[in-house]
Motif scaffolding. Structure first.
Motif: not given
Length: 643
Positions: A475-483, A499-508
Protein backbone atom coordinates in the motif's frame (compact mmCIF):
# COMPACT_ATOMS: atom_id res chain seq x y z
CA UNK A 1 73.44 -4.59 -8.99
CA UNK A 2 75.26 -7.86 -9.63
CA UNK A 3 73.68 -10.82 -7.88
CA UNK A 4 75.66 -13.55 -6.16
CA UNK A 5 76.19 -16.61 -8.37
CA UNK A 6 74.15 -19.65 -7.39
CA UNK A 7 76.18 -22.59 -6.06
CA UNK A 8 74.95 -25.27 -8.47
CA UNK A 9 77.14 -28.20 -7.46
CA UNK A 10 75.82 -28.93 -3.92
CA UNK A 11 72.25 -28.13 -4.95
CA UNK A 12 72.28 -30.56 -7.87
CA UNK A 13 74.11 -33.24 -5.87
CA UNK A 14 71.53 -33.07 -3.07
CA UNK A 15 68.65 -33.23 -5.56
CA UNK A 16 70.19 -36.24 -7.30
CA UNK A 17 70.71 -38.11 -4.05
CA UNK A 18 67.14 -37.43 -2.92
CA UNK A 19 65.81 -38.65 -6.27
CA UNK A 20 67.90 -41.82 -6.10
CA UNK A 21 66.89 -42.62 -2.54
CA UNK A 22 63.19 -42.11 -3.29
CA UNK A 23 63.13 -44.39 -6.35
CA UNK A 24 60.98 -47.52 -5.97
CA UNK A 25 62.44 -50.95 -6.65
CA UNK A 26 59.60 -52.07 -8.89
CA UNK A 27 59.78 -49.03 -11.19
CA UNK A 28 60.90 -49.51 -14.78
CA UNK A 29 64.11 -47.65 -15.61
CA UNK A 30 65.79 -46.62 -18.82
CA UNK A 31 69.52 -47.25 -19.04
CA UNK A 32 70.17 -43.55 -18.40
CA UNK A 33 67.88 -43.53 -15.36
CA UNK A 34 69.43 -46.69 -13.95
CA UNK A 35 72.87 -45.12 -14.32
CA UNK A 36 71.64 -41.91 -12.67
CA UNK A 37 70.32 -43.86 -9.72
CA UNK A 38 73.50 -45.87 -9.38
CA UNK A 39 75.75 -42.81 -9.67
CA UNK A 40 73.40 -40.62 -7.63
CA UNK A 41 73.61 -37.99 -10.37
CA UNK A 42 70.73 -36.78 -12.56
CA UNK A 43 73.01 -34.61 -14.63
CA UNK A 44 75.67 -35.07 -17.28
CA UNK A 45 79.35 -34.21 -17.55
CA UNK A 46 79.98 -30.46 -17.34
CA UNK A 47 80.14 -28.44 -20.56
CA UNK A 48 83.45 -26.79 -21.27
CA UNK A 49 83.64 -23.06 -21.97
CA UNK A 50 84.42 -23.89 -25.60
CA UNK A 51 81.29 -26.01 -25.86
CA UNK A 52 79.13 -23.27 -24.33
CA UNK A 53 80.60 -20.65 -26.69
CA UNK A 54 79.95 -22.92 -29.66
CA UNK A 55 76.30 -23.20 -28.62
CA UNK A 56 76.07 -19.43 -28.33
CA UNK A 57 77.55 -19.00 -31.78
CA UNK A 58 75.06 -21.50 -33.17
CA UNK A 59 72.15 -19.64 -31.57
CA UNK A 60 73.57 -16.19 -32.25
CA UNK A 61 73.34 -14.87 -28.69
CA UNK A 62 75.14 -15.13 -25.34
CA UNK A 63 73.34 -17.26 -22.78
CA UNK A 64 72.11 -15.74 -19.48
CA UNK A 65 74.45 -16.14 -16.47
CA UNK A 66 72.50 -18.71 -14.42
CA UNK A 67 72.01 -21.05 -17.40
CA UNK A 68 75.69 -20.71 -18.35
CA UNK A 69 76.74 -21.53 -14.79
CA UNK A 70 74.45 -24.55 -14.76
CA UNK A 71 75.89 -25.88 -18.02
CA UNK A 72 79.40 -25.58 -16.59
CA UNK A 73 78.32 -28.04 -13.87
CA UNK A 74 75.97 -30.31 -15.89
CA UNK A 75 75.36 -30.22 -19.64
CA UNK A 76 71.62 -30.95 -19.32
CA UNK A 77 69.41 -32.54 -16.67
CA UNK A 78 67.08 -35.47 -16.18
CA UNK A 79 63.78 -35.33 -14.29
CA UNK A 80 63.42 -31.58 -13.78
CA UNK A 81 60.37 -31.65 -11.55
CA UNK A 82 57.60 -34.10 -12.29
CA UNK A 83 56.87 -33.45 -15.97
CA UNK A 84 60.14 -32.64 -17.76
CA UNK A 85 62.06 -35.85 -18.30
CA UNK A 86 65.04 -34.31 -20.09
CA UNK A 87 66.20 -30.70 -20.00
CA UNK A 88 68.42 -29.34 -22.78
CA UNK A 89 72.15 -28.95 -22.60
CA UNK A 90 74.41 -27.24 -25.13
CA UNK A 91 73.52 -29.59 -27.96
CA UNK A 92 69.75 -29.70 -27.57
CA UNK A 93 68.81 -26.05 -26.81
CA UNK A 94 67.11 -24.49 -29.86
CA UNK A 95 64.85 -21.66 -30.89
CA UNK A 96 61.23 -22.70 -30.62
CA UNK A 97 60.07 -20.65 -33.65
CA UNK A 98 56.46 -21.45 -32.79
CA UNK A 99 56.98 -25.11 -33.54
CA UNK A 100 54.02 -25.83 -31.28
CA UNK A 101 51.66 -23.42 -33.08
CA UNK A 102 50.73 -21.96 -29.69
CA UNK A 103 51.37 -18.36 -30.78
CA UNK A 104 48.26 -18.42 -32.95
CA UNK A 105 46.22 -19.98 -30.15
CA UNK A 106 47.18 -17.32 -27.62
CA UNK A 107 46.72 -14.53 -30.17
CA UNK A 108 43.09 -15.57 -30.63
CA UNK A 109 42.41 -14.31 -27.10
CA UNK A 110 44.00 -10.89 -27.69
CA UNK A 111 41.95 -7.74 -28.21
CA UNK A 112 42.48 -4.00 -27.93
CA UNK A 113 42.24 -4.23 -24.14
CA UNK A 114 44.92 -6.92 -23.82
CA UNK A 115 47.86 -5.86 -21.67
CA UNK A 116 51.59 -6.54 -22.00
CA UNK A 117 51.38 -9.83 -20.11
CA UNK A 118 48.75 -11.28 -22.46
CA UNK A 119 50.70 -10.15 -25.52
CA UNK A 120 53.90 -11.62 -24.13
CA UNK A 121 52.16 -14.98 -23.61
CA UNK A 122 51.57 -15.07 -27.36
CA UNK A 123 54.95 -13.71 -28.48
CA UNK A 124 57.27 -15.97 -26.47
CA UNK A 125 56.41 -18.92 -28.76
CA UNK A 126 58.11 -17.17 -31.68
CA UNK A 127 61.16 -15.77 -29.89
CA UNK A 128 61.79 -18.20 -27.00
CA UNK A 129 64.69 -20.64 -26.59
CA UNK A 130 63.28 -24.13 -25.98
CA UNK A 131 64.86 -26.15 -23.16
CA UNK A 132 62.45 -29.09 -22.85
CA UNK A 133 63.67 -32.10 -24.83
CA UNK A 134 61.44 -34.82 -23.40
CA UNK A 135 58.38 -33.94 -21.31
CA UNK A 136 54.77 -34.65 -20.51
CA UNK A 137 53.36 -32.02 -22.92
CA UNK A 138 55.24 -29.36 -20.95
CA UNK A 139 57.18 -26.52 -22.57
CA UNK A 140 60.14 -24.69 -21.02
CA UNK A 141 61.31 -21.53 -22.79
CA UNK A 142 63.94 -18.90 -22.03
CA UNK A 143 62.81 -15.46 -23.21
CA UNK A 144 65.68 -13.37 -24.69
CA UNK A 145 63.54 -10.20 -24.57
CA UNK A 146 62.57 -10.49 -20.89
CA UNK A 147 65.96 -9.59 -19.42
CA UNK A 148 66.80 -8.08 -16.02
CA UNK A 149 69.66 -5.77 -15.04
CA UNK A 150 71.96 -8.75 -14.43
CA UNK A 151 71.41 -10.12 -17.91
CA UNK A 152 69.17 -12.94 -16.69
CA UNK A 153 66.40 -14.17 -19.01
CA UNK A 154 63.01 -15.05 -17.62
CA UNK A 155 61.87 -18.67 -17.95
CA UNK A 156 58.31 -19.52 -19.01
CA UNK A 157 56.67 -22.90 -18.62
CA UNK A 158 53.31 -24.04 -19.96
CA UNK A 159 51.32 -27.26 -20.08
CA UNK A 160 47.90 -27.42 -21.72
CA UNK A 161 46.55 -29.81 -19.13
CA UNK A 162 47.15 -27.22 -16.40
CA UNK A 163 44.56 -24.84 -17.92
CA UNK A 164 46.58 -21.78 -16.90
CA UNK A 165 48.63 -19.10 -18.66
CA UNK A 166 52.40 -19.58 -18.93
CA UNK A 167 54.16 -19.43 -15.57
CA UNK A 168 57.07 -17.00 -15.28
CA UNK A 169 60.32 -17.45 -13.35
CA UNK A 170 62.81 -14.61 -12.98
CA UNK A 171 65.74 -16.70 -14.22
CA UNK A 172 66.92 -20.25 -14.84
CA UNK A 173 68.10 -20.66 -11.26
CA UNK A 174 64.64 -19.79 -9.92
CA UNK A 175 63.10 -22.24 -12.37
CA UNK A 176 65.33 -25.10 -11.24
CA UNK A 177 64.70 -24.39 -7.57
CA UNK A 178 60.99 -24.54 -8.30
CA UNK A 179 61.42 -27.84 -10.12
CA UNK A 180 63.21 -29.18 -7.04
CA UNK A 181 60.24 -28.09 -4.94
CA UNK A 182 57.86 -29.74 -7.42
CA UNK A 183 59.85 -32.98 -7.19
CA UNK A 184 59.57 -32.85 -3.39
CA UNK A 185 55.88 -32.02 -3.45
CA UNK A 186 55.08 -34.98 -5.69
CA UNK A 187 57.28 -37.43 -3.80
CA UNK A 188 56.05 -36.29 -0.38
CA UNK A 189 52.57 -37.51 -1.26
CA UNK A 190 53.70 -41.12 -1.04
CA UNK A 191 51.13 -43.81 -1.58
CA UNK A 192 50.29 -46.22 1.21
CA UNK A 193 52.90 -48.94 1.48
CA UNK A 194 55.68 -46.87 -0.08
CA UNK A 195 58.72 -45.98 2.04
CA UNK A 196 58.66 -42.59 3.75
CA UNK A 197 60.28 -39.76 1.81
CA UNK A 198 62.90 -38.60 4.33
CA UNK A 199 66.15 -36.79 3.65
CA UNK A 200 68.13 -33.77 4.82
CA UNK A 201 65.80 -31.37 3.01
CA UNK A 202 62.63 -32.83 4.53
CA UNK A 203 64.20 -32.88 7.99
CA UNK A 204 65.20 -29.22 7.66
CA UNK A 205 61.73 -28.25 6.46
CA UNK A 206 59.96 -30.21 9.19
CA UNK A 207 62.11 -28.43 11.77
CA UNK A 208 61.10 -25.18 10.08
CA UNK A 209 57.43 -26.12 10.50
CA UNK A 210 57.92 -26.81 14.21
CA UNK A 211 59.62 -23.45 14.68
CA UNK A 212 56.88 -21.73 12.67
CA UNK A 213 54.23 -23.20 14.96
CA UNK A 214 56.07 -21.86 18.00
CA UNK A 215 56.52 -18.46 16.31
CA UNK A 216 52.80 -18.31 15.52
CA UNK A 217 51.83 -19.04 19.12
CA UNK A 218 54.23 -16.33 20.27
CA UNK A 219 52.57 -13.85 17.92
CA UNK A 220 55.20 -13.66 15.17
CA UNK A 221 52.71 -14.80 12.53
CA UNK A 222 54.44 -13.12 9.58
CA UNK A 223 57.63 -15.10 10.11
CA UNK A 224 55.55 -18.23 10.69
CA UNK A 225 53.53 -17.73 7.52
CA UNK A 226 56.67 -17.28 5.41
CA UNK A 227 58.19 -20.49 6.78
CA UNK A 228 54.98 -22.48 6.38
CA UNK A 229 54.55 -21.28 2.80
CA UNK A 230 58.04 -22.50 1.98
CA UNK A 231 57.41 -25.88 3.57
CA UNK A 232 54.04 -26.13 1.80
CA UNK A 233 55.70 -25.64 -1.59
CA UNK A 234 57.82 -28.70 -0.81
CA UNK A 235 54.70 -30.68 0.10
CA UNK A 236 55.55 -31.07 3.75
CA UNK A 237 52.66 -32.48 5.78
CA UNK A 238 51.07 -30.10 8.31
CA UNK A 239 52.44 -27.00 6.55
CA UNK A 240 49.29 -26.36 4.51
CA UNK A 241 46.90 -27.00 7.40
CA UNK A 242 48.85 -24.74 9.75
CA UNK A 243 49.29 -22.01 7.15
CA UNK A 244 45.58 -22.12 6.28
CA UNK A 245 44.75 -21.17 9.87
CA UNK A 246 46.76 -17.97 9.40
CA UNK A 247 45.35 -17.29 5.95
CA UNK A 248 41.74 -17.74 7.08
CA UNK A 249 42.14 -15.30 9.94
CA UNK A 250 43.56 -12.76 7.50
CA UNK A 251 40.43 -13.09 5.39
CA UNK A 252 42.09 -15.07 2.59
CA UNK A 253 39.41 -17.67 2.01
CA UNK A 254 40.49 -18.79 -1.46
CA UNK A 255 41.99 -22.29 -1.53
CA UNK A 256 41.89 -22.64 2.27
CA UNK A 257 41.03 -26.24 3.13
CA UNK A 258 43.09 -27.02 6.30
CA UNK A 259 44.56 -29.97 4.45
CA UNK A 260 45.68 -32.82 6.66
CA UNK A 261 44.07 -31.38 9.79
CA UNK A 262 40.38 -30.83 9.11
CA UNK A 263 39.70 -34.58 9.07
CA UNK A 264 41.43 -35.10 12.43
CA UNK A 265 38.73 -35.51 15.12
CA UNK A 266 40.80 -33.37 17.47
CA UNK A 267 40.67 -30.32 15.20
CA UNK A 268 37.47 -30.91 13.23
CA UNK A 269 35.19 -29.03 15.69
CA UNK A 270 37.41 -25.94 15.25
CA UNK A 271 38.33 -26.13 11.55
CA UNK A 272 35.19 -27.57 9.97
CA UNK A 273 33.06 -24.48 10.73
CA UNK A 274 35.55 -22.21 8.97
CA UNK A 275 35.64 -24.59 5.99
CA UNK A 276 31.88 -25.01 5.59
CA UNK A 277 31.17 -21.30 6.16
CA UNK A 278 32.54 -20.61 2.69
CA UNK A 279 30.43 -23.41 1.28
CA UNK A 280 27.33 -21.99 2.97
CA UNK A 281 28.04 -18.46 1.73
CA UNK A 282 28.15 -19.64 -1.89
CA UNK A 283 24.85 -21.38 -2.56
CA UNK A 284 25.84 -22.20 -6.13
CA UNK A 285 28.46 -24.66 -4.93
CA UNK A 286 27.73 -28.37 -5.09
CA UNK A 287 27.81 -29.70 -1.53
CA UNK A 288 29.23 -32.97 -2.79
CA UNK A 289 32.53 -31.17 -3.40
CA UNK A 290 32.85 -30.92 0.36
CA UNK A 291 33.63 -34.63 0.43
CA UNK A 292 36.73 -34.03 -1.69
CA UNK A 293 38.25 -32.03 1.16
CA UNK A 294 37.08 -34.62 3.68
CA UNK A 295 38.44 -37.67 1.88
CA UNK A 296 39.63 -40.23 4.38
CA UNK A 297 37.59 -38.70 7.21
CA UNK A 298 35.75 -40.90 9.68
CA UNK A 299 31.96 -41.06 9.48
CA UNK A 300 31.51 -38.92 12.58
CA UNK A 301 33.65 -36.15 11.06
CA UNK A 302 31.65 -36.22 7.81
CA UNK A 303 28.39 -36.12 9.77
CA UNK A 304 29.68 -33.17 11.79
CA UNK A 305 30.65 -31.37 8.58
CA UNK A 306 27.20 -31.63 7.05
CA UNK A 307 25.37 -30.75 10.26
CA UNK A 308 27.62 -27.71 10.68
CA UNK A 309 26.96 -26.75 7.06
CA UNK A 310 23.23 -26.84 7.69
CA UNK A 311 23.61 -24.68 10.80
CA UNK A 312 25.78 -22.20 8.90
CA UNK A 313 23.13 -21.92 6.19
CA UNK A 314 20.23 -21.27 8.55
CA UNK A 315 22.21 -18.98 10.85
CA UNK A 316 22.06 -21.16 13.94
CA UNK A 317 25.72 -22.22 14.23
CA UNK A 318 27.12 -21.25 17.61
CA UNK A 319 30.84 -21.32 18.31
CA UNK A 320 31.88 -22.70 21.68
CA UNK A 321 35.28 -22.97 23.33
CA UNK A 322 36.54 -24.40 26.60
CA UNK A 323 37.68 -22.63 29.73
CA UNK A 324 38.01 -18.90 30.38
CA UNK A 325 38.30 -18.16 26.67
CA UNK A 326 34.99 -19.91 26.08
CA UNK A 327 33.39 -17.74 28.75
CA UNK A 328 34.72 -14.66 26.96
CA UNK A 329 33.23 -15.95 23.70
CA UNK A 330 29.79 -15.97 25.31
CA UNK A 331 30.22 -12.43 26.60
CA UNK A 332 31.44 -11.26 23.23
CA UNK A 333 28.49 -12.84 21.45
CA UNK A 334 26.06 -10.98 23.71
CA UNK A 335 27.83 -7.67 23.02
CA UNK A 336 27.83 -8.28 19.27
CA UNK A 337 24.18 -9.27 19.40
CA UNK A 338 23.26 -5.71 20.39
CA UNK A 339 25.70 -3.94 18.09
CA UNK A 340 28.77 -3.40 20.29
CA UNK A 341 31.18 -5.07 17.89
CA UNK A 342 34.22 -3.16 19.15
CA UNK A 343 33.41 -4.23 22.72
CA UNK A 344 32.92 -7.80 21.55
CA UNK A 345 36.28 -7.78 19.80
CA UNK A 346 38.09 -6.36 22.80
CA UNK A 347 36.50 -9.03 24.98
CA UNK A 348 37.88 -11.76 22.71
CA UNK A 349 41.33 -10.15 22.53
CA UNK A 350 41.60 -9.61 26.28
CA UNK A 351 40.89 -13.31 26.87
CA UNK A 352 43.02 -14.62 24.01
CA UNK A 353 46.18 -15.21 26.11
CA UNK A 354 44.08 -17.71 28.10
CA UNK A 355 43.16 -19.70 24.96
CA UNK A 356 44.58 -23.22 24.69
CA UNK A 357 45.03 -25.18 21.43
CA UNK A 358 43.17 -28.43 20.86
CA UNK A 359 46.39 -30.17 19.88
CA UNK A 360 49.95 -29.61 18.65
CA UNK A 361 48.80 -28.42 15.20
CA UNK A 362 46.36 -25.77 16.37
CA UNK A 363 47.82 -22.26 16.38
CA UNK A 364 44.79 -19.98 16.88
CA UNK A 365 41.01 -20.09 17.40
CA UNK A 366 39.39 -20.23 13.96
CA UNK A 367 35.90 -21.71 14.27
CA UNK A 368 34.36 -18.45 15.52
CA UNK A 369 34.51 -16.99 11.97
CA UNK A 370 31.45 -19.13 11.12
CA UNK A 371 29.40 -17.84 14.05
CA UNK A 372 26.74 -15.47 12.64
CA UNK A 373 27.34 -12.96 15.45
CA UNK A 374 31.10 -13.29 15.88
CA UNK A 375 32.13 -13.86 12.26
CA UNK A 376 31.31 -10.30 11.12
CA UNK A 377 33.84 -9.01 13.67
CA UNK A 378 36.67 -10.21 11.45
CA UNK A 379 38.62 -7.91 9.16
CA UNK A 380 42.11 -8.56 7.78
CA UNK A 381 43.49 -5.99 10.24
CA UNK A 382 41.74 -7.64 13.16
CA UNK A 383 42.92 -11.04 11.99
CA UNK A 384 46.49 -9.73 12.12
CA UNK A 385 45.84 -8.37 15.60
CA UNK A 386 44.55 -11.75 16.81
CA UNK A 387 47.51 -13.58 15.30
CA UNK A 388 50.00 -11.18 16.90
CA UNK A 389 48.75 -11.89 20.45
CA UNK A 390 50.81 -14.55 22.30
CA UNK A 391 48.59 -17.48 23.14
CA UNK A 392 48.60 -21.15 24.05
CA UNK A 393 50.83 -20.57 27.07
CA UNK A 394 53.52 -18.66 25.13
CA UNK A 395 54.90 -15.32 26.27
CA UNK A 396 55.54 -12.13 24.35
CA UNK A 397 53.96 -8.83 23.40
CA UNK A 398 51.35 -8.24 20.72
CA UNK A 399 52.93 -6.70 17.64
CA UNK A 400 49.77 -5.33 15.99
CA UNK A 401 47.88 -2.34 17.45
CA UNK A 402 44.28 -2.75 18.61
CA UNK A 403 41.76 -2.28 15.81
CA UNK A 404 38.53 -0.34 16.41
CA UNK A 405 36.00 -0.08 13.59
CA UNK A 406 33.33 2.18 15.07
CA UNK A 407 34.07 5.92 14.93
CA UNK A 408 31.44 6.69 17.55
CA UNK A 409 28.78 9.34 17.31
CA UNK A 410 26.39 9.68 14.39
CA UNK A 411 28.32 11.73 11.84
CA UNK A 412 29.65 8.67 10.02
CA UNK A 413 26.19 8.35 8.46
CA UNK A 414 27.01 11.42 6.33
CA UNK A 415 30.03 9.69 4.77
CA UNK A 416 29.51 7.61 1.60
CA UNK A 417 31.70 4.84 3.03
CA UNK A 418 29.65 4.87 6.23
CA UNK A 419 26.17 4.77 4.72
CA UNK A 420 25.42 4.28 1.03
CA UNK A 421 25.85 7.56 -0.84
CA UNK A 422 22.58 9.35 -1.63
CA UNK A 423 20.52 6.81 0.31
CA UNK A 424 18.06 8.05 2.97
CA UNK A 425 17.90 6.43 6.41
CA UNK A 426 15.92 6.89 9.61
CA UNK A 427 16.32 5.85 13.21
CA UNK A 428 14.74 6.05 16.65
CA UNK A 429 16.76 6.48 19.84
CA UNK A 430 15.11 5.58 23.15
CA UNK A 431 16.72 6.35 26.49
CA UNK A 432 16.86 4.04 29.48
CA UNK A 433 15.31 0.91 27.90
CA UNK A 434 16.72 -2.33 26.55
CA UNK A 435 16.60 -3.05 22.81
CA UNK A 436 14.23 -5.97 23.44
CA UNK A 437 11.67 -3.44 24.74
CA UNK A 438 11.54 -1.46 21.48
CA UNK A 439 8.95 -3.64 19.67
CA UNK A 440 6.47 -2.98 22.49
CA UNK A 441 6.93 0.74 21.93
CA UNK A 442 7.11 0.85 18.15
CA UNK A 443 5.21 -2.17 16.78
CA UNK A 444 1.50 -2.89 16.35
CA UNK A 445 1.44 -6.13 18.31
CA UNK A 446 -0.55 -8.82 16.58
CA UNK A 447 -2.24 -6.42 14.15
CA UNK A 448 -1.76 -7.53 10.54
CA UNK A 449 0.10 -10.58 11.68
CA UNK A 450 2.95 -8.64 13.31
CA UNK A 451 4.03 -9.25 16.91
CA UNK A 452 6.24 -7.61 19.45
CA UNK A 453 9.11 -10.10 19.41
CA UNK A 454 12.48 -9.72 17.75
CA UNK A 455 13.56 -11.78 14.77
CA UNK A 456 16.82 -13.72 14.92
CA UNK A 457 19.93 -11.64 14.22
CA UNK A 458 20.57 -11.29 10.48
CA UNK A 459 21.97 -8.89 7.93
CA UNK A 460 19.73 -6.08 6.68
CA UNK A 461 19.69 -7.73 3.24
CA UNK A 462 18.55 -11.07 4.64
CA UNK A 463 15.96 -9.39 6.88
CA UNK A 464 14.37 -7.58 3.94
CA UNK A 465 14.41 -10.68 1.78
CA UNK A 466 12.75 -12.64 4.60
CA UNK A 467 10.04 -10.02 5.13
CA UNK A 468 9.24 -9.48 1.45
CA UNK A 469 9.41 -13.10 0.33
CA UNK A 470 5.88 -13.83 1.58
CA UNK A 471 4.38 -10.39 1.14
CA UNK A 472 1.49 -10.21 -1.33
CA UNK A 473 0.05 -6.72 -0.76
CA UNK A 474 1.70 -3.30 -0.88
CA UNK A 475 0.00 0.00 0.00
CA UNK A 476 1.19 3.51 -0.77
CA UNK A 477 0.02 4.50 2.73
CA UNK A 478 1.64 1.55 4.48
CA UNK A 479 5.06 2.60 5.78
CA UNK A 480 5.99 -0.05 8.31
CA UNK A 481 9.72 0.23 8.84
CA UNK A 482 11.90 -2.85 9.07
CA UNK A 483 14.39 -1.82 11.73
CA UNK A 484 17.56 -3.29 13.17
CA UNK A 485 17.94 -2.80 16.91
CA UNK A 486 20.77 -2.57 19.39
CA UNK A 487 22.42 -0.42 22.04
CA UNK A 488 23.33 3.12 21.07
CA UNK A 489 25.83 3.93 23.77
CA UNK A 490 25.38 4.36 27.53
CA UNK A 491 21.69 4.45 28.36
CA UNK A 492 20.30 4.38 24.81
CA UNK A 493 18.80 1.81 22.46
CA UNK A 494 18.27 2.31 18.74
CA UNK A 495 16.01 1.12 15.95
CA UNK A 496 17.54 1.80 12.51
CA UNK A 497 15.98 1.57 9.03
CA UNK A 498 18.55 1.20 6.24
CA UNK A 499 16.17 1.75 3.34
CA UNK A 500 13.01 3.68 4.26
CA UNK A 501 10.03 4.43 2.07
CA UNK A 502 9.84 7.86 0.37
CA UNK A 503 9.39 10.73 2.80
CA UNK A 504 5.87 12.24 2.68
CA UNK A 505 5.86 15.19 5.13
CA UNK A 506 2.11 15.84 4.81
CA UNK A 507 1.32 12.31 6.02
CA UNK A 508 4.31 11.62 8.28
CA UNK A 509 3.67 10.73 11.92
CA UNK A 510 6.77 10.65 14.11
CA UNK A 511 7.03 7.54 16.35
CA UNK A 512 8.89 9.58 18.98
CA UNK A 513 5.85 10.16 21.23
CA UNK A 514 4.80 6.51 21.32
CA UNK A 515 8.38 5.39 21.93
CA UNK A 516 8.93 7.83 24.80
CA UNK A 517 6.49 6.33 27.30
CA UNK A 518 8.18 6.85 30.69
CA UNK A 519 11.39 8.06 29.07
CA UNK A 520 12.79 10.13 26.22
CA UNK A 521 12.95 9.33 22.48
CA UNK A 522 14.60 10.93 19.45
CA UNK A 523 13.65 10.40 15.79
CA UNK A 524 15.86 11.33 12.83
CA UNK A 525 14.96 10.87 9.16
CA UNK A 526 17.59 12.14 6.74
CA UNK A 527 17.53 12.47 2.99
CA UNK A 528 19.83 15.43 2.46
CA UNK A 529 21.80 13.45 -0.11
CA UNK A 530 18.85 11.57 -1.56
CA UNK A 531 18.33 10.82 -5.22
CA UNK A 532 14.58 10.43 -4.52
CA UNK A 533 13.39 13.96 -5.25
CA UNK A 534 14.22 16.98 -3.12
CA UNK A 535 16.48 16.76 -0.05
CA UNK A 536 14.84 16.62 3.38
CA UNK A 537 15.61 16.21 7.09
CA UNK A 538 13.42 15.59 10.13
CA UNK A 539 14.16 15.65 13.85
CA UNK A 540 11.63 15.11 16.64
CA UNK A 541 12.12 14.67 20.38
CA UNK A 542 9.50 13.42 22.84
CA UNK A 543 9.34 12.67 26.55
CA UNK A 544 6.76 10.71 28.55
CA UNK A 545 4.53 10.23 25.52
CA UNK A 546 4.46 13.91 24.48
CA UNK A 547 6.42 15.45 21.61
CA UNK A 548 8.49 18.33 23.02
CA UNK A 549 9.88 19.80 19.81
CA UNK A 550 10.50 18.96 16.18
CA UNK A 551 11.49 20.43 12.85
CA UNK A 552 11.19 19.23 9.28
CA UNK A 553 13.10 20.60 6.32
CA UNK A 554 11.41 19.56 3.05
CA UNK A 555 10.48 21.14 -0.28
CA UNK A 556 12.81 24.05 0.44
CA UNK A 557 10.98 25.05 3.64
CA UNK A 558 11.51 24.47 7.34
CA UNK A 559 8.59 23.78 9.70
CA UNK A 560 9.17 23.75 13.46
CA UNK A 561 7.23 23.10 16.65
CA UNK A 562 8.07 23.49 20.34
CA UNK A 563 11.10 25.09 21.91
CA UNK A 564 14.12 23.70 20.05
CA UNK A 565 17.50 23.87 21.85
CA UNK A 566 19.96 26.33 20.35
CA UNK A 567 22.34 23.53 19.32
CA UNK A 568 19.60 21.97 17.20
CA UNK A 569 18.01 25.17 15.89
CA UNK A 570 17.37 24.59 12.18
CA UNK A 571 18.42 28.19 11.45
CA UNK A 572 22.00 27.01 12.09
CA UNK A 573 21.73 24.59 9.18
CA UNK A 574 19.18 26.03 6.74
CA UNK A 575 18.89 29.57 5.35
CA UNK A 576 15.70 31.54 5.73
CA UNK A 577 14.91 31.08 2.04
CA UNK A 578 15.09 27.33 2.51
CA UNK A 579 18.45 26.28 1.07
CA UNK A 580 20.90 24.25 3.21
CA UNK A 581 23.87 26.27 4.45
CA UNK A 582 26.43 24.21 2.58
CA UNK A 583 26.71 20.97 0.65
CA UNK A 584 24.25 18.25 1.61
CA UNK A 585 26.86 16.02 3.22
CA UNK A 586 28.36 18.94 5.18
CA UNK A 587 24.99 20.01 6.56
CA UNK A 588 24.02 16.43 7.33
CA UNK A 589 27.28 15.88 9.21
CA UNK A 590 26.76 19.07 11.23
CA UNK A 591 23.20 18.05 12.12
CA UNK A 592 24.26 14.57 13.20
CA UNK A 593 27.10 15.98 15.30
CA UNK A 594 24.62 18.32 16.97
CA UNK A 595 22.22 15.47 17.75
CA UNK A 596 25.06 13.42 19.19
CA UNK A 597 26.26 16.38 21.23
CA UNK A 598 22.78 17.00 22.63
CA UNK A 599 21.93 13.40 23.58
CA UNK A 600 25.23 11.48 23.68
CA UNK A 601 23.84 8.50 21.78
CA UNK A 602 25.65 6.86 18.90
CA UNK A 603 25.05 4.21 16.26
CA UNK A 604 27.48 1.30 15.67
CA UNK A 605 28.73 1.55 12.09
CA UNK A 606 30.28 -1.89 11.80
CA UNK A 607 27.26 -3.70 13.25
CA UNK A 608 24.83 -1.84 10.96
CA UNK A 609 26.89 -2.24 7.79
CA UNK A 610 28.57 -5.63 8.29
CA UNK A 611 27.03 -7.34 11.28
CA UNK A 612 23.87 -9.21 12.14
CA UNK A 613 21.28 -7.61 14.40
CA UNK A 614 17.82 -8.42 15.68
CA UNK A 615 15.05 -6.88 13.59
CA UNK A 616 11.32 -6.20 13.82
CA UNK A 617 8.66 -4.30 11.87
CA UNK A 618 7.29 -1.07 13.33
CA UNK A 619 3.80 0.33 12.98
CA UNK A 620 3.31 2.65 10.01
CA UNK A 621 5.13 6.01 10.05
CA UNK A 622 2.27 7.61 8.05
CA UNK A 623 -1.26 8.51 9.13
CA UNK A 624 -4.29 6.76 7.63
CA UNK A 625 -5.75 8.40 4.50
CA UNK A 626 -8.14 11.28 5.13
CA UNK A 627 -11.49 12.01 3.51
CA UNK A 628 -11.14 12.33 -0.22
CA UNK A 629 -7.54 11.09 -0.27
CA UNK A 630 -6.77 8.23 -2.59
CA UNK A 631 -4.03 5.66 -2.42
CA UNK A 632 -2.94 2.58 -4.30
CA UNK A 633 -2.86 -1.02 -3.10
CA UNK A 634 -0.97 -3.55 -5.18
CA UNK A 635 -1.87 -7.20 -4.66
CA UNK A 636 0.05 -10.09 -6.16
CA UNK A 637 -0.93 -13.72 -6.43
CA UNK A 638 0.88 -16.74 -7.82
CA UNK A 639 -0.74 -19.85 -9.15
CA UNK A 640 -0.14 -22.60 -11.69
CA UNK A 641 0.57 -21.32 -15.18
CA UNK A 642 -2.25 -21.69 -17.67
CA UNK A 643 -1.60 -23.87 -20.64
Amino acid sequence: MKTTAFDWQPFLRRWSGEWSDSALEDETWTAEEAAARRDRWLGFPPASEERIVAMEQRLGIRMPPSYREFLAVSDGWQHAGGFVTLLAGTAEARWHNDESGLADMFEEYLDEDSGPDERRDAEIWRRGLQLDVESDATYVLLDPEDVDEDGEWAVYTWAGWRAAPPERFANFGEFMRDMHREFHSLRSASAEGEPDFVNDTTRELDALVEQALLDALRGDWERAEKALDEAKEYGRPRAAGLGDQIRRLLGRTYMVYFEGLVTDPRYAPELLPALVAEQAANSYRDDSTLMFHLRGAAEEVVALAYSTLEQARNGTYRYVAEGPYGEAVERARELARWGDTDGAWRTLMDALPLWQPLGPDHLAPVGWVADPLLGPLLTPERGAELLSVPKGGQLGEASSPPVALDPGGLAWLADPEGHADRTPYRFVLVEGVEPADLPRRLADGDTDGEDTTLDLPMTSHDARHRRNSGKREFSSYDDKALVAVGRGGPGWSFAFDHDPAPFAPQRFVSPAAAASEGTRAVVVWSGLRTWRGEPFFHLSVAQDGIEEYAFTYADGETHRTGQIPQALDPDRFFASEGAPLGEGAEVERALLEAVHGEFGAHLPRHALTNGRLHTFTTRSWTRPPGDGETYAVISMAWGPAES
